[in-house]
Design an enzyme around this catalytic site. Structure first.
Site, PDB file in Angstrom:
ATOM      1  N   THR A   1       0.828  -1.212   0.000  1.00 23.36           N
ATOM      2  CA  THR A   1       0.000   0.000   0.000  1.00 23.36           C
ATOM      3  C   THR A   1       0.857   1.254   0.000  1.00 23.36           C
ATOM      4  OG1 THR A   1      -1.818  -1.122   1.083  1.00 23.36           O
ATOM      5  CG2 THR A   1      -1.728   1.251   1.379  1.00 23.36           C
TER       6      THR A   1
ATOM      7  N   THR B   1       1.670  -4.178   4.304  1.00 20.97           N
ATOM      8  CA  THR B   1       1.488  -4.469   5.730  1.00 20.97           C
ATOM      9  C   THR B   1       1.015  -5.908   5.972  1.00 20.97           C
ATOM     10  OG1 THR B   1      -0.809  -3.686   5.681  1.00 20.97           O
ATOM     11  CG2 THR B   1       0.879  -2.078   6.312  1.00 20.97           C
ATOM     12  N   ASP B   2       0.350  -6.498   4.956  1.00 21.19           N
ATOM     13  CA  ASP B   2      -0.385  -7.738   5.234  1.00 21.19           C
ATOM     14  C   ASP B   2       0.502  -8.927   5.587  1.00 21.19           C
ATOM     15  OD1 ASP B   2      -2.786  -6.481   5.007  1.00 21.19           O
ATOM     16  OD2 ASP B   2      -3.177  -7.108   2.954  1.00 21.19           O
TER      17      ASP B   2
HETATM   18  C1  SIN Z   1      -1.041  -2.964   2.787  1.00 20.68           C
HETATM   19  O1  SIN Z   1       0.113  -2.741   2.452  1.00 20.68           O
HETATM   20  O2  SIN Z   1      -1.547  -2.341   3.769  1.00 20.68           O
HETATM   21  C2  SIN Z   1      -1.951  -3.953   2.116  1.00 20.68           C
HETATM   22  C3  SIN Z   1      -1.438  -4.489   0.839  1.00 20.68           C
HETATM   23  C4  SIN Z   1      -0.160  -5.260   0.999  1.00 20.68           C
HETATM   24  O3  SIN Z   1       0.063  -5.884   2.039  1.00 20.68           O
HETATM   25  O4  SIN Z   1       0.615  -5.268   0.023  1.00 20.68           O
END
Ligand code: SIN
Length: 326
Positions: free
Chosen positions: A18, A97-98
């Site tokens: 993200t 983040t995932d």
């Molecule tokens: C995010 O980064 O918050 C979600 C998408 C990902 O993990 O690439």
């Protein structure tokens, strides 16, 4: 602050997420596509980074839900390459983040780096009205240049977390990460790190574990380790289906299972019976907890082995590496 002898060059490796996401409308914080903006452009959007001795490489450009062995191998190789350089103080990785906690744990387990390897991320895409990525990136670069920083760390929303403890705990808030009972290692405040606990310094001066990296690069797949959860009304069907599928397709036979139990790692009796069947067929089973905090406290007679405090996501990686003999 770094002294004159400390190498200041930091290398930023982009992998997507993200932080590199783009939405069609500035107010849209969920309907965006991750992994669109180059790491070079992310840096250019952070004025305080201008003029710092930074290098940038785009290692991948993905939504981290799709993370897997191929990107991890490439990432580990690039991290190791730069850590071996005398003029590099540390590496920053921009990441979704995932699965950030999984990549952080994986790199720590494989490389055991001495210098800092700092993963950072964002919960808002780069096109948001108020993106959180630029501050996180600046903070991560600060941490990667701090002489007290060692090993694999994660930086998000002003907190520094250790790879072994960091977990994503919120689906939407920018302060989405937590280190559970361990708490954060430190806080980044106005370009300085205030350490609450100092990161463990590896007992070696070698920049990373070259033997383990070599083993990793030879792998064509990670051992099959699945992650299951116990819950009210659970049964053993998932386990039995995995075994049956493995009977029909031997290459897909699970080698390991991590089960997130209820509370102190307890399991529904029907699920436990199926897991015991898997054990009798040579599958290694480890028991974690689905609780967000705490760890499985050993002491229950006859219980399946626990994950030594690792979350199910990290235990799955630890077991896969163990099955590879790493
Ligand atoms: C995010 O980064 O918050 C979600 C998408 C990902 O993990 O690439």
């Amino acid at each position: 602050m770094a002294d004159a002898k400390t190498p200041l060059r930091r290398v930023i490796l982009g992998t997507g997420g993200t932080i590199a996401g783009r939405a069609a409308r500035a107010g849209d914080n969920v309907g965006y596509v991750a992994g669109q903006v180059s790491a070079q452009d992310l840096i250019a959007a952070v004025p305080p980074l201008a003029g710092l001795p930074l290098e940038v490489e785009q290692v991948a450009q993905i939504d981290s839900k799709d993370m897997g062995l191929a990107v991890w191998q490439r990432l580990a190789e690039r991290v190791a390459h730069h850590l071996a350089r005398e003029d590099v103080a540390g590496v920053v990785i921009t990441h979704g983040t995932d699965t950030l906690e999984e990549t952080a744990f994986f790199l720590r387990a494989v490389l055991s780096p001495t210098k800092p390897v700092v993963l950072t991320c964002a919960m808002r895409p780069s096109t948001a009205l108020v993106p959180d990525g630029p501050q996180n990136l600046l903070d991560a670069v600060t941490v990667a240049g701090d002489p007290q920083a060692h090993g694999v760390l994660a930086v998000c929303a002003g907190s520094v977390h250790a790879a072994e403890h960091v977990t994503k705990v919120h689906t939407y808030r920018v302060d989405a990460f937590d280190s559970g009972d361990a708490g954060p290692l430190g806080l980044v405040e106005e370009g300085r790190v205030r350490w609450l606990h100092l990161p463990d310094r590896p007992g070696t001066e070698t920049p990373f574990d070259a033997q383990r990296l070599q083993r990793l690069q030879q792998a064509t797949a990670l051992p099959r380790v699945h992650w299951l959860t116990s819950h009210a009304d659970a049964d053993g069907v998932q386990v039995l289906a995995l075994l049956a599928y493995g009977d029909a397709h031997p290459e897909a036979m699970p080698q390991g299972l991590v089960v997130a139990g209820t509370g102190n790692g307890t399991l529904h009796q029907a699920l436990e019976a199926a897991l015991q069947e898997a054990v009798s067929r040579g599958v290694v089973v480890r028991r974690s907890s689905r609780c967000a905090r705490g760890r499985v406290i050993p002491g229950v007679a006859g219980a399946l082995a626990d994950t030594q405090g690792l979350s199910p996501a990290k235990a799955r990686i630890a077991l896969a590496l163990e099955l590879m003999g790493m």
